[in-house]
Design a protein around this motif. Structure first.
Motif, PDB file in Angstrom:
ATOM      1  N   THR A  61      -1.109   3.262   0.172  1.00 55.20           N
ATOM      2  CA  THR A  61       0.341   3.397   0.352  1.00 55.20           C
ATOM      3  C   THR A  61       1.005   2.072   0.019  1.00 55.20           C
ATOM      4  O   THR A  61       0.426   1.005   0.229  1.00 55.20           O
ATOM      5  CB  THR A  61       0.726   3.743   1.804  1.00 55.20           C
ATOM      6  N   VAL A  62       2.238   2.140  -0.489  1.00 56.38           N
ATOM      7  CA  VAL A  62       2.999   0.919  -0.736  1.00 56.38           C
ATOM      8  C   VAL A  62       3.688   0.542   0.563  1.00 56.38           C
ATOM      9  O   VAL A  62       4.304   1.384   1.209  1.00 56.38           O
ATOM     10  CB  VAL A  62       4.057   1.138  -1.826  1.00 56.38           C
ATOM     11  N   GLY A  63       3.566  -0.718   0.949  1.00 51.54           N
ATOM     12  CA  GLY A  63       4.215  -1.125   2.186  1.00 51.54           C
ATOM     13  C   GLY A  63       4.717  -2.540   2.080  1.00 51.54           C
ATOM     14  O   GLY A  63       4.011  -3.428   1.638  1.00 51.54           O
ATOM     15  N   VAL A  64       5.968  -2.747   2.472  1.00 54.29           N
ATOM     16  CA  VAL A  64       6.511  -4.104   2.571  1.00 54.29           C
ATOM     17  C   VAL A  64       7.434  -4.162   3.764  1.00 54.29           C
ATOM     18  O   VAL A  64       8.378  -3.401   3.849  1.00 54.29           O
ATOM     19  CB  VAL A  64       7.328  -4.529   1.333  1.00 54.29           C
ATOM     20  N   GLY A  65       7.117  -5.079   4.650  1.00 54.10           N
ATOM     21  CA  GLY A  65       8.024  -5.369   5.741  1.00 54.10           C
ATOM     22  C   GLY A  65       8.472  -4.150   6.500  1.00 54.10           C
ATOM     23  O   GLY A  65       7.676  -3.312   6.862  1.00 54.10           O
ATOM     24  N   GLN A  66       9.786  -4.086   6.722  1.00 54.16           N
ATOM     25  CA  GLN A  66      10.318  -3.163   7.711  1.00 54.16           C
ATOM     26  C   GLN A  66      10.189  -1.689   7.346  1.00 54.16           C
ATOM     27  O   GLN A  66      10.064  -0.855   8.229  1.00 54.16           O
ATOM     28  CB  GLN A  66      11.780  -3.466   7.962  1.00 54.16           C
TER      29      GLN A  66
END
Ligand SMILES: Nc1nc2c(ncn2[C@@H]2O[C@H](COP(=O)(O)OP(=O)(O)OP(=O)(O)O)[C@@H](O)[C@H]2O)c(=O)[nH]1
Ligand SMILES: [Mg+2]
Length: 335
Positions: free
Chosen positions: A161-166
């Protein structure tokens, strides 16, 4: 060998899934991914049978991290490592679910992922790509069901999965172990972690290790940061920070070893059972909110109460969903 095609959803078909047979996996995935209410009863049966036949050692590993960090490349390298001759589980194959934000989804991106993962014929690797919806924390509506199918079929299932921060990702509510994949110089992610906006993952990978000094600096920064964020002495797992290059292969076996140790720790500490229960609860709440919205949640006495009811409901997540629906007076009780 099977001769005739097994009837969809029957024990015979589930048997074929457990043997890792591609056509059966594809058919069962299509069945459990179908969100029409009329499919619920058939799905309930499939999920029950799959879960009760899944080998206990089968595990799900989440790979998350910012766009372009090399998650797909790393998945390919890990799968290669696991399949390679001599590895005890080499015959058993690997499943993978790749979730892409809908905004980025194009035929090209999906084909790209599939194309990058090239394996010999006869090697059992099953990749499912799907588009996420923003409100689902990086997962797609069908991610949990698909993971349940692949976990029954393969000793290891990866979820990218793509995930960044909030806009952070619920991958930790579907995977047993979570790996965050960072690229050198990814200061943002460090800031997010510092600010508590990002869960501390189980394993940190500084990817593109072949880039040299800048990669080593990122690893030192992470090593300095982690002790400030984790509380020593708790039911304890210290997240390792591993430099990996999918291009050169450096660090891949170290990562595979770290994942095996983490899996052992999950079992020993009781954390595995806790995470699986949490995954089930989240799945129930997701199904319920998607079908009945906030009004449905209100009729259960609000989200805290809905969560408690979900956690204490019996059976699989689909049984739990029906249990909540009948408690809310929205659906007749499950058979
Ligand atoms: N130097 C270096 N580059 C790499 C390595 N692995 C992948 N890359 C490059 O990084 C870029 C992104 O790789 P992907 O594997 O698509 O990354 P991703 O995180 O899956 O990307 P998205 O799914 O689009 O978020 C590509 O241009 C790769 O060639 C590596 O080990 N070293
Ligand atoms: Mg990718």
């Amino acid at each position: 060998m099977h001769t005739a095609l097994a009837e969809p959803g029957t024990d015979a078909e589930v048997e074929e899934v457990l043997r890792g047979e591609d056509p059966a996996i594809a058919r069962v995935l299509a069945q459990v991914e179908d969100v029409r209410p009329a499919q619920l009863e058939a799905q309930r049966q499939i999920i029950r049978t799959l879960e009760s036949s899944t080998p206990a050692a089968n595990t799900v590993i989440g790979l998350t991290g910012p766009p372009g960090a090399g998650k797909s490349s790393l998945a390919g390298a890990l799968i290669r490592h696991w399949l390679d001759a001599g590895h005890p589980d080499s015959a058993a194959g690997v499943g993978m679910v790749a979730v892409d934000p809908s905004s980025r989804r194009s035929g090209g991106a999906l084909l790209g992922d599939r194309a990058r993962l090239r394996f010999e014929s006869g090697e059992r690797v099953f990749v499912r790509s799907m588009a996420s919806r923003e409100q689902l924390g990086g997962l797609a509506p069908a991610t949990r069901a698909a993971v349940t199918v692949l976990r029954a079929a393969f000793p290891r299932t990866l979820v990218e999965t793509v995930g960044v921060g909030q806009s952070e990702v619920d991958v930790e509510t579907v995977a047993d172990s979570v790996v965050i994949v960072l690229q050198p110089g990814s200061g943002d992610t460090l800031q997010f972690m510092k600010a508590g906006l990002l869960e501390i993952p189980d394993v940190l990978v500084v990817h593109k290790w072949d880039l040299g000094e800048i990669a080593e600096r990122t690893r030192s920064d992470l090593l300095a940061l982690l002790p400030l964020l984790t509380t020593p002495g708790d039911a304890h797992w210290d997240p390792p920070v591993i430099g990996v290059s999918s291009q050169s292969g450096e660090g891949v076996s170290e990562l595979a070893e770290a994942l095996a140790s983490h899996r052992d720790w999950l079992e020993r500490s009781g954390e595995l059972a806790r995470r699986r229960r949490r995954a089930r609860t989240e799945w129930i709440l997701e199904l319920f909110s998607r079908r009945y919205g906030t009004r449905g949640i209100e009729s259960l006495g609000g989200s805290e109460s809905a969560r408690k009811l979900a956690a204490s409901s019996p059976g699989t997540a689909l049984d739990g969903f029906s249990d909540l629906a009948s408690r809310a007076g929205l659906e007749s009780a499950p058979k």
